[in-house]
Design an enzyme around this catalytic site. Structure first.
Site, mmCIF file in Angstrom:
data_model
loop_
_atom_site.group_PDB
_atom_site.id
_atom_site.type_symbol
_atom_site.label_atom_id
_atom_site.label_comp_id
_atom_site.label_asym_id
_atom_site.label_seq_id
_atom_site.Cartn_x
_atom_site.Cartn_y
_atom_site.Cartn_z
ATOM 1 N N PHE A 122 50.091 -44.309 31.191
ATOM 2 C CA PHE A 122 51.093 -43.995 32.217
ATOM 3 C C PHE A 122 50.941 -45.076 33.273
ATOM 4 O O PHE A 122 49.889 -45.178 33.920
ATOM 5 C CB PHE A 122 50.724 -42.616 32.768
ATOM 6 N N GLY A 130 50.210 -48.822 45.001
ATOM 7 C CA GLY A 130 49.737 -47.712 44.174
ATOM 8 C C GLY A 130 50.327 -46.414 44.689
ATOM 9 O O GLY A 130 50.421 -45.433 43.981
ATOM 10 N N PHE A 155 45.378 -51.716 36.878
ATOM 11 C CA PHE A 155 44.385 -50.629 36.701
ATOM 12 C C PHE A 155 44.877 -49.555 35.725
ATOM 13 O O PHE A 155 44.766 -48.353 36.011
ATOM 14 C CB PHE A 155 44.085 -49.922 38.033
ATOM 15 N N HIS A 337 17.020 -35.311 45.309
ATOM 16 C CA HIS A 337 16.148 -36.166 44.484
ATOM 17 C C HIS A 337 15.325 -37.173 45.307
ATOM 18 O O HIS A 337 14.441 -37.833 44.744
ATOM 19 C CB HIS A 337 16.982 -36.987 43.494
ATOM 20 N N GLU A 362 45.084 -41.473 40.876
ATOM 21 C CA GLU A 362 46.234 -40.563 40.718
ATOM 22 C C GLU A 362 46.698 -40.007 42.060
ATOM 23 O O GLU A 362 46.872 -38.798 42.233
ATOM 24 C CB GLU A 362 45.916 -39.455 39.721
HETATM 25 C C1 LIG Z 1 39.592 -45.475 37.244
HETATM 26 C C2 LIG Z 1 41.022 -45.719 37.615
HETATM 27 C C3 LIG Z 1 42.031 -45.393 36.723
HETATM 28 C C4 LIG Z 1 43.374 -45.647 37.052
HETATM 29 N N1 LIG Z 1 44.347 -45.381 36.119
HETATM 30 C C5 LIG Z 1 45.645 -45.624 36.436
HETATM 31 C C6 LIG Z 1 46.687 -45.408 35.452
HETATM 32 O O1 LIG Z 1 46.417 -45.008 34.306
HETATM 33 N N2 LIG Z 1 47.965 -45.672 35.812
HETATM 34 C C7 LIG Z 1 48.303 -46.130 37.071
HETATM 35 O O2 LIG Z 1 49.481 -46.328 37.322
HETATM 36 N N3 LIG Z 1 47.331 -46.377 38.000
HETATM 37 C C8 LIG Z 1 46.038 -46.135 37.718
HETATM 38 N N4 LIG Z 1 45.041 -46.385 38.643
HETATM 39 C C9 LIG Z 1 45.431 -46.882 39.971
HETATM 40 C C10 LIG Z 1 45.377 -45.819 41.059
HETATM 41 O O3 LIG Z 1 46.114 -44.678 40.709
HETATM 42 C C11 LIG Z 1 45.879 -46.446 42.360
HETATM 43 O O4 LIG Z 1 45.005 -47.505 42.651
HETATM 44 C C12 LIG Z 1 45.920 -45.435 43.459
HETATM 45 O O5 LIG Z 1 47.042 -44.602 43.294
HETATM 46 C C13 LIG Z 1 45.955 -46.055 44.848
HETATM 47 O O6 LIG Z 1 46.789 -47.153 44.917
HETATM 48 P P1 LIG Z 1 46.314 -48.499 45.665
HETATM 49 O O7 LIG Z 1 44.962 -48.817 45.160
HETATM 50 O O8 LIG Z 1 47.378 -49.518 45.505
HETATM 51 O O9 LIG Z 1 46.194 -48.058 47.159
HETATM 52 P P2 LIG Z 1 47.300 -48.114 48.287
HETATM 53 O O10 LIG Z 1 48.527 -47.418 47.859
HETATM 54 O O11 LIG Z 1 47.426 -49.514 48.760
HETATM 55 O O12 LIG Z 1 46.568 -47.286 49.391
HETATM 56 C C14 LIG Z 1 45.418 -47.790 50.085
HETATM 57 C C15 LIG Z 1 45.143 -46.883 51.265
HETATM 58 O O13 LIG Z 1 46.245 -46.959 52.169
HETATM 59 C C16 LIG Z 1 46.674 -45.673 52.589
HETATM 60 N N5 LIG Z 1 48.112 -45.509 52.318
HETATM 61 C C17 LIG Z 1 48.877 -46.213 51.486
HETATM 62 N N6 LIG Z 1 50.154 -45.808 51.539
HETATM 63 C C18 LIG Z 1 50.195 -44.802 52.403
HETATM 64 C C19 LIG Z 1 51.220 -43.983 52.897
HETATM 65 N N7 LIG Z 1 52.490 -44.106 52.502
HETATM 66 N N8 LIG Z 1 50.894 -43.037 53.779
HETATM 67 C C20 LIG Z 1 49.628 -42.896 54.175
HETATM 68 N N9 LIG Z 1 48.607 -43.646 53.758
HETATM 69 C C21 LIG Z 1 48.880 -44.588 52.894
HETATM 70 C C22 LIG Z 1 45.868 -44.661 51.828
HETATM 71 O O14 LIG Z 1 45.029 -44.004 52.751
HETATM 72 C C23 LIG Z 1 45.028 -45.413 50.848
HETATM 73 O O15 LIG Z 1 43.700 -44.956 50.950
HETATM 74 C C24 LIG Z 1 43.703 -46.184 38.327
HETATM 75 C C25 LIG Z 1 42.685 -46.529 39.228
HETATM 76 C C26 LIG Z 1 41.354 -46.318 38.874
HETATM 77 C C27 LIG Z 1 40.284 -46.721 39.848
#
Ligand SMILES: Cc1cc2nc3c(=O)[nH]c(=O)nc-3n(C[C@H](O)[C@H](O)[C@H](O)COP(=O)(O)OP(=O)(O)OC[C@H]3O[C@@H](n4cnc5c(N)ncnc54)[C@H](O)[C@@H]3O)c2cc1C
Length: 381
Positions: A122, A130, A155, A337, A362
């Site tokens: 997905f 993200g 990711f 621990h 997610e």
């Molecule tokens: C192990 C793992 C598996 C993953 N698997 C998938 C997958 O299968 N498919 C997929 O599509 N993605 C996947 N991801 C990606 C993950 O879902 C995204 O990284 C996550 O949703 C956050 O997006 P970002 O890192 O771009 O953070 P950003 O969206 O840039 O957010 C960063 C910070 O900014 C703040 N922020 C951002 N926008 C807002 C807003 N509008 N309002 C308030 N605060 C905000 C939040 O506090 C957040 O902590 C995976 C990630 C990992 C680590």
């Protein structure tokens, strides 16, 4: 209201626990070292119908309900959350196809996905976003009877396996976010080397490069411009998988803390005699119970969703609590621990690394709270 498992649910739970101990535990170190799950393990889980528990028999599932699914996921994650994430992500991709797909799409993807022959992904996240669908830059350009998809997804879990991947892209004519099904490893599909993350080993994540990937128009999932709805509804169900995975981590951290507290001695007596340890163990037990019942409740609610918006709120609430709670619980269990808790020989350090990832995936924790607040402030419950 009944807070107890049926006989059948107890059997599902013990079968999953036995499977995890017998078949996952012996290869756990290999999974950790290689950040990959051996194919034989996937095949064994498929034989036991773990991929299809929550889906109806009609489409190749085993009709165990989402309440059965959470029980299995919790026990698998208790041994390896990376392995349970493979089940979770497959359920996320197939769940979107099951809910929004045409009969033909379901016929093509459900059975192979629920028998583990193909594994679904997905793909929403991109290098620039993200959390915000307005920033999606992947494009789907209409060209006769085809769409041509180009862009980079970041990711993405299980994108290294063959199977369908639900891709969110901006449709050229409407400029709206729309979902499409792409067959992984078709022409124009390639992946990066795996990201080297700190935990959840086995749940491999890679970047996906889509370069002029041509798919028939029939591969659109749902309707033009409805991608955001599919995303929100898809990840609402996906949060059941994440919550039960993080419940499994919490359960294991509890077990490790209790075991250590009893076995470790200080001047000839168990450290469990110290009030400081007792308070920590009590706190972990309370937090485990809260996470367990919220997660089981979410599984029960998912069996009969009447109002998808209300369900999305319950899923956000549960995922937010259970994931942040797992970070707290593993952190407290490390304290139980002492210095041994940060040594690689002890399971608790691995659980702490796994736990810290939960609130970031997610939908980050902040977004979950905004979903909950949005519902509450609109007058919802
Ligand atoms: C192990 C793992 C598996 C993953 N698997 C998938 C997958 O299968 N498919 C997929 O599509 N993605 C996947 N991801 C990606 C993950 O879902 C995204 O990284 C996550 O949703 C956050 O997006 P970002 O890192 O771009 O953070 P950003 O969206 O840039 O957010 C960063 C910070 O900014 C703040 N922020 C951002 N926008 C807002 C807003 N509008 N309002 C308030 N605060 C905000 C939040 O506090 C957040 O902590 C995976 C990630 C990992 C680590």
């Amino acid at each position: 209201m009944e807070f107890k498992l049926t006989k059948e649910q107890q059997l599902i739970q013990s079968a999953a626990r036995e499977f995890a101990e017998k078949h996952i535990e012996p290869v756990l170190q290999q999974i950790e070292d290689e950040d990959d799950v051996p194919r034989e393990l996937i095949d064994r889980m498929a034989e036991l119908e773990f991929f299809g528990i929550q889906f109806p028999e009609e489409w190749g599932g085993s009709d165990g309900g989402y309440d059965g699914y959470v029980l299995v996921m919790e026990q698998i994650a208790r041994v390896s959350p990376g392995v349970s994430m493979i089940l979770s992500v497959n359920g996320l991709g197939l769940g979107a196809i099951y809910t929004y797909g045409t009969k033909e799409q379901k016929e093509k993807y459900m059975e192979p996905g629920l028998t583990g022959k193909l594994l679904a992904s997905f793909a929403f996240t991109e290098p620039e976003t993200g959390s915000d669908p307005r920033q999606i830059t992947t494009t789907a350009s209409k060209d006769g009877d085809s769409y041509v998809i180009s862009g980079t997804k970041r990711f993405i879990s299980s994108a290294n396996f063959h199977g369908p991947i639900v891709v969110f892209a901006r449709e050229s004519e409407s400029e709206e976010i729309t979902a499409f099904i792409v067959d992984k490893f078709c022409e124009g599909y390639s992946i990066s080397k795996p990201w080297d993350k700190i935990g959840l080993k086995g749940n491999r994540i890679v970047d996906v490069y889509l370069k002029d990937v041509r798919i028939p128009v029939e591969n659109m999932l749902g309707k033009v411009g409805k991608g955001f709805n599919i995303l929100l509804s898809g990840i609402a169900y996906g949060k059941i998988g994440i919550s039960s995975t993080y419940l499994g981590i919490t359960l294991r951290a509890y077990e490790e803390a209790v075991k250590y507290a009893i076995e470790k001695t200080h001047r000839g007596q168990s450290i469990a005699k110290f009030q400081a340890i007792q308070i920590r163990v009590g706190e972990i037990a309370i937090k485990l119970e809260a996470a367990r019942w919220l997660t089981y409740r979410l599984g029960c609610l998912a069996n009969d969703v009447k109002d998808p918006v209300q369900f999305a709120k319950e899923a956000a609430l549960t995922k937010s609590f259970v994931c942040e709670n797992a970070v707290d619980v593993t952190r407290i269990a490390v304290d139980v621990h002492g210095s041994y808790g940060v040594m690689e020989d002890y399971t608790i350090q691995r659980l702490y690394r796994d736990a810290i990832i939960g609130p970031q995936i997610e939908g980050v924790g902040d977004m979950q709270k905004m979903i909950v607040a949005g519902s509450v402030l609109r007058g919802g419950r």
